[in-house]
Design an enzyme around this catalytic site. Structure first.
Site, PDB file in Angstrom:
ATOM      1  N   TYR A  40      46.772  43.096  33.636  1.00 53.76           N
ATOM      2  CA  TYR A  40      47.080  42.666  35.013  1.00 53.76           C
ATOM      3  C   TYR A  40      48.208  43.526  35.570  1.00 53.76           C
ATOM      4  O   TYR A  40      48.050  44.739  35.648  1.00 53.76           O
ATOM      5  CB  TYR A  40      47.393  41.163  35.023  1.00 53.76           C
ATOM      6  CG  TYR A  40      47.348  40.565  36.407  1.00 53.76           C
ATOM      7  CD1 TYR A  40      46.227  40.734  37.214  1.00 53.76           C
ATOM      8  CD2 TYR A  40      48.421  39.849  36.912  1.00 53.76           C
ATOM      9  CE1 TYR A  40      46.174  40.211  38.489  1.00 53.76           C
ATOM     10  CE2 TYR A  40      48.375  39.306  38.200  1.00 53.76           C
ATOM     11  CZ  TYR A  40      47.256  39.497  38.986  1.00 53.76           C
ATOM     12  OH  TYR A  40      47.206  38.968  40.249  1.00 53.76           O
ATOM     13  N   LYS A  95      19.147  30.447  32.648  1.00 50.04           N
ATOM     14  CA  LYS A  95      18.664  31.804  32.908  1.00 50.04           C
ATOM     15  C   LYS A  95      19.722  32.823  32.489  1.00 50.04           C
ATOM     16  O   LYS A  95      19.404  33.867  31.891  1.00 50.04           O
ATOM     17  CB  LYS A  95      18.344  31.952  34.406  1.00 50.04           C
ATOM     18  CG  LYS A  95      17.604  33.237  34.778  1.00 50.04           C
ATOM     19  CD  LYS A  95      16.208  33.246  34.174  1.00 50.04           C
ATOM     20  CE  LYS A  95      15.415  34.469  34.596  1.00 50.04           C
ATOM     21  NZ  LYS A  95      14.922  34.419  35.970  1.00 50.04           N
TER      22      LYS A  95
END
Length: 771
Positions: A40, A95
Site C-alpha cells: 500500500y 459459477k
C-alpha cells in the site's frame, strides 16, 4: 433422502463456517511492515505511476488479467426464473467457483438491481478498468441479446453470455461428432430445435456458422412450429421462421435427422422418435429432466445417438466443458472480444479431444475398462484435464489469428506447460476417486454405527452410490438416532453382534485358530468378538463385507489391533503404515508414516517407503519421494540423519526404478529451485517431491497437523497401508466429510485389490498354459 433433508443439506453447505462459497486471498507476502509499505503506501505509488504512463501495464501490476466478472440481474436463474439479484447470488458464487477450480480464473460476482437494458449496459461498461473479462449469466431473453450485443460493441475486453453460447459450443461439438458417427453431413441434416430462448437461438446460429443450412432448421416454441405466417414473431424468432406446412413438434420431427431439446421435460414421445430419419441424433437437454427419458429413448430405437444435460447418462452436454477454458484462452492473449472464430475453435477443440486416446487417469476416474470415441462418448468427460490445455490453446490461437489479441504467444510449448501448472489445490483428485468408487460400490461395514456422524456419512455414501453401508451396533439405539435425526437409511443392513450367535461362534473359532499359539484361548477369542472392531474385521475377513471403517470414538491402537490380528498384512509386506493425503496449494502431497510406526529403523523406513510408493501409484500419480531429516545430504550428523541416509542408500541400490532421495530438509523437498541450486545431483532436482517419508512418527504426526491447521491444507486420511483387506481408521472426532472421504478411499482400495488379484491370477494362468 427426503426433500426436507436435501434442502437442509444445501442450506448448511452454504451457511456453515464462512457464509458463501468464495473468498479473496492475498497473493503477496503481508507478514512484515516492509511488505505492507510495498503493498500500500508508499510503495503502491510506483505501479500506479507506471500504469498512468501506459494503461496496458495494468495487466502487469494488477490482477485484472486473471479477473472475470460474473454479472447477473437474477431475471432467469437456473430453473428458478426471475427471483431477483440477491436470490441469484449463490448461483453466481458457484459459477465463480467453477472458473477457479477448472481454469484458475479469479472471479468477482456482481448482482445488479436493474432490469433496464440501458442501465445494465452503463453499469457494466463502467467496470471495464477492473476486469479482464465479463461473463453474463442468468439474464432473461430478449434483453440478454441486446445487453450482450451492446457490451461487445462498446467494450474492449471479452464479453460472453454463457447461457447462450456455452450450451451452443458444447452441443455443437457433440453434434459434429454425432454426425460423423451417424454418417451424416451437417449441411444436409434436418434439425428440429424445441425451445426458442437464448440458448436455442444461439445454438441454431452457431450450427449455421459451422455449416448447417438455415432452411433445414425448424424451431418450435410453446405454441408449436415458428412459422413465417405467425403474427408478432419478433426479430429473433423470425430469423428461424419456416414456410413449410407443419404446425406441431410431432410434424416437425417426421423424417428429421437431429432433435435439439432446450425446452421442458417429457414433451417428446417414443412415437415421435420413431418417426425420425434413420440414425437420428437426439440431444434432450432440458434439466433436470430431459424432453424424453434416456432409457425410453434408447429403447425406442437402437440406431440413435443420445445426449442429455445430466451427469448420470452418457454424453452430458455440460457448459463447464467450455466457459472456463474459453475465458482462459481469451485472458491469456488479452483478447478484446470473444468472437465467432474463437467459439468455433473451441467447438473443434472439444470435438477433436473426444476422438483422442483417453488418458488412463480419466478412464480410472470413471472406472471403465476403456473409453473411446463412439455413440456413448461423443464429447469429453468434465474431469478430462486436457480440456484446459486443448481448448484454451485453441481459443488463444483463434484470437491471435482473427486479430483480437493484444498479446501474442510465440512459445506454445511454454504456454502449454503454464496451463498444466495452473491448478494447485483443488478437489480434482477426490472427484476422480469418487467417480471411481461410484462405478462399482462395495459393502463397507461401519463399526461405530451408534453415532450420528457415522450414520450421516452412511446416508451420504448410500445416496451418492459410493458404497453399500452395513451398520454395526445396538439396533434399537441406531434406529432411534436415525428417527430422531430424520436420516434416510431405509433398507440398510443393521447388525447387532450380540444377536448373531452363529456368526460370533464362527468368527471366534477362526480367530482362535490363528492366534492359539499367541496366547489367545477360545474363551478369549469369544470375548474379543464382542468388540465391534473385531466383529467388523471378521466380516471383512469372511467376505461378508468388503471394507471396514472405524476409529471415530476410539484411539488408533485399539482399532488397528483387531485388523492386524484378524486380517493381517498383504503378502510380502512386513509392517503396516499410516498415510495422509494432504490437499495443498501445490497439489496433493502424501505424508507417511503419520500414525503407526513410532521410531522405524533404516530397514523399516525402506519398507515404509515401498508401501507408500505402491499406494501413491493407486491414485494414478507417479511418486516422487523424499526421505526427510534435519540434515541435507550429510550436512549434519546424528542418529536420525544416519538412519535416513542408510535407508536411501538401500533404496538406491535395491530399487533403482523408484524416484527417491534424501536425507533432506522439508523445504528442500518441496522447493525445486532451492534443491537444484544447492544440490543439483539430487534425483529430485528436476521437480518437487509429492511423497514425504518422515524419520519417525512424532515428526510426521506433528507436520500433518500443523499443515492442516496453519497451512489450510485438507487432510484426507489416515489411509492404512499394508493390510490384506481394507480397514481404514478415521481420526477421533472426524467430520462427516472426512468420514465420507475415507469410505470413498476404502471402496477404491477394494477395487484396486480386486484388480491386482485378478491380474495375478491371469498372469499365473498364462504362465501355467505356457508350461
Amino acid at each position: 433422502m427426503s426433500k426436507t433433508n436435501k434442502k437442509q443439506d444445501a442450506l448448511d453447505y452454504h451457511s456453515q463456517g464462512r457464509p458463501g462459497k468464495i473468498q479473496v486471498v492475498p497473493t503477496k507476502p503481508t507478514n512484515s511492515q516492509r511488505d505492507l509499505t510495498l503493498a500500500y503506501s508508499p510503495g503502491v505509488a510506483e505501479p500506479c505511476l507506471k500504469i498512468a504512463d501506459n494503461t496496458e501495464d495494468v495487466y502487469k501490476y494488477t490482477a485484472k488479467g486473471n479477473l472475470v466478472a460474473v454479472i447477473s440481474n437474477g431475471t432467469a436463474v437456473l430453473g428458478l426464473g426471475n427471483i431477483g439479484p440477491e436470490a441469484g447470488k449463490p448461483v453466481m458464487e458457484g459459477k465463480g467457483l467453477l472458473f477457479k477450480i477448472f481454469a484458475d480464473i479469479d472471479v468477482f460476482d456482481l448482482e445488479l438491481d436493474t432490469t433496464n437494458v440501458d442501465d445494465f449496459v452503463k453499469i457494466v461498461k463502467a467496470l471495464e478498468p477492473t476486469f479482464g473479462g465479463i461473463n453474463l449469466e442468468d439474464i432473461k431473453a430478449p434483453e440478454c441479446f441486446e445487453i450482450e450485443r451492446r457490451l461487445k460493441e462498446e467494450m474492449k475486453i471479452p464479453v460472453m453470455h454463457d447461457d447462450q453460447h456455452g450450451t451452443a459450443i458444447i452441443s455443437a461439438a457433440a453434434l459434429l461428432n454425432a454426425c460423423e458417427l451417424q454418417k451424416k453431413k451437417l449441411d444436409k441434416v434436418k434439425i428440429v430445435v424445441n425451445g426458442a430462448g437464448a440458448a436455442a437461438i444461439s445454438c441454431s446460429r452457431l450450427y449455421v456458422s459451422l455449416g448447417a443450412k438455415l432452411e433445414n432448421i425448424v424451431m418450435c416454441d410453446r405454441t408449436g412450429v415458428i412459422r413465417a405466417d405467425r403474427p408478432d414473431l419478433g426479430d429473433l424468432k423470425a430469423e428461424f421462421a419456416t414456410s413449410r406446412d407443419i404446425r406441431t413438434l410431432g410434424d416437425a420431427l417426421k423424417d428429421s435427422d437431429v432433435f435439439i431439446g432446450l425446452s421442458s421435460a417429457d414433451c417428446v414421445s417414443a412415437e415421435m422418435l420413431k418417426s425420425m430419419a434413420k440414425n437420428p441424433i437426439v440431444f434432450a437437454m432440458a434439466n433436470p429432466n430431459p424432453e424424453i427419458a434416456y432409457d425410453l429413448a434408447i429403447n425406442s430405437r437402437k440406431d440413435l445417438i443420445m445426449a442429455t444435460g445430466r451427469s448420470d447418462y452418457p454424453n452430458q452436454v455440460n457448459n463447464v466443458l467450455g466457459f472456463p477454458y474459453i475465458f482462459r484462452g481469451a485472458l491469456d492473449v488479452r483478447a478484446t472480444s470473444i468472437n465467432e472464430e474463437m467459439k468455433i475453435a473451441a467447438v473443434h477443440a472439444i470435438a477433436e479431444l473426444a476422438k483422442k486416446s483417453v488418458p488412463e487417469a480419466v478412464i480410472m476416474a470413471y472406472n471403465e475398462k476403456n473409453i473411446k470415441f463412439g455413440k456413448e462418448y461423443i464429447i469429453p468427460k468434465p474431469n478430462d484435464f486436457r480440456l484446459l490445455t486443448n481448448v484454451s490453446m485453441a481459443v488463444a490461437k483463434a484470437a491471435i489469428e482473427s486479430g483480437v489479441a493484444r498479446k501474442i504467444i510465440t512459445d506454445w510449448d511454454a504456454y502449454f506447460e503454464e496451463l498444466k501448472g495452473r491448478l494447485g489445490k483443488d478437489d480434482s483428485i477426490m472427484r476422480a476417486i469418487t467417480n471411481t468408487a461410484k462405478s462399482d460400490p462395495k459393502k463397507v461395514v461401519f463399526a461405530e454405527a451408534d453415532n450420528y456422524k457415522i450414520l450421516k456419512a452412511a446416508q451420504i455414501v448410500k445416496e451418492e452410490n459410493i458404497a453399500i453401508p452395513i451398520l454395526l451396533g445396538n439396533k434399537a439405539v441406531i434406529k432411534q438416532i436415525i428417527e430422531e435425526s430424520a436420516l434416510e437409511l431405509e433398507g440398510v443392513l443393521i447388525i447387532d453382534p450380540f444377536q448373531e450367535p452363529e456368526r460370533m461362534k464362527k468368527y471366534a473359532e477362526s480367530l482362535y485358530q490363528k492366534k492359539q499359539r499367541k496366547g489367545i484361548t477360545l474363551v478369549d477369542a469369544t470375548k474379543l468378538l464382542r468388540d465391534r472392531n473385531y466383529f467388523g474385521a471378521s466380516m471383512v475377513e469372511f467376505g461378508e463385507a468388503d471394507a471396514m471403517i472405524s476409529g471415530l470414538t476410539k484411539n488408533y491402537a485399539s482399532t488397528i489391533k483387531p485388523a492386524l490380528q484378524i486380517i493381517g498384512t498383504e503378502e510380502g509386506v512386513n509392517r503396516v503404515a499410516g498415510m495422509y493425503m494432504m490437499m495443498t496449494t501445490k497439489g496433493p502431497v502424501f505424508f507417511g508414516d503419520t500414525t503407526v510406526n513410532v521410531d522405524p529403523t533404516a530397514e523399516e523406513l525402506v519398507d515404509l517407503t515401498l508401501l507408500l510408493e505402491h499406494s501413491v501409484r493407486k491414485f494414478n500419480i507417479k511418486p516422487r519421494i523424499a526421505l526427510l531429516s534435519y540434515s541435507n545430504f550429510g550436512s549434519n550428523e546424528g542418529d536420525v540423519p544416519q538412519k535416513v541416509r542408510k535407508a536411501v542408500n538401500i533404496l538406491h541400490k535395491n530399487h533403482p526404478e523408484i524416484v527417491v532421495d534424501g536425507e533432506m530438509q522439508g523445504n528442500f523437498a518441496m522447493n525445486n529451485e532451492l534443491l537444484r541450486d544447492n544440490f543439483p545431483f539430487s534425483t529430485l532436482a528436476d521437480g518437487p517431491a509429492n511423497t514425504l517419508v518422515f524419520p519417525n512418527l512424532e515428526s510426521g504426526n506433528i507436520a500433518y497437523k500443523l499443515l492442516q491447521e496453519l497451512g489450510g491444507a485438507e487432510a484426507v486420511g489416515p489411509v492404512l497401508l499394508g493390510l490384506k483387506k481394507p480397514v481404514h481408521i478415521v481420526q477421533l472426532g472426524s467430520s462427516v466429510r472426512e468420514i465420507v472421504n475415507m469410505v470413498t478411499i476404502a471402496v477404491v482400495d477394494v477395487q484396486t485389490k480386486e484388480s491386482e488379484a485378478a491380474a495375478k491370477t491371469t498372469g499365473f494362468l498364462k504362465r501355467k498354459t505356457k508350461v
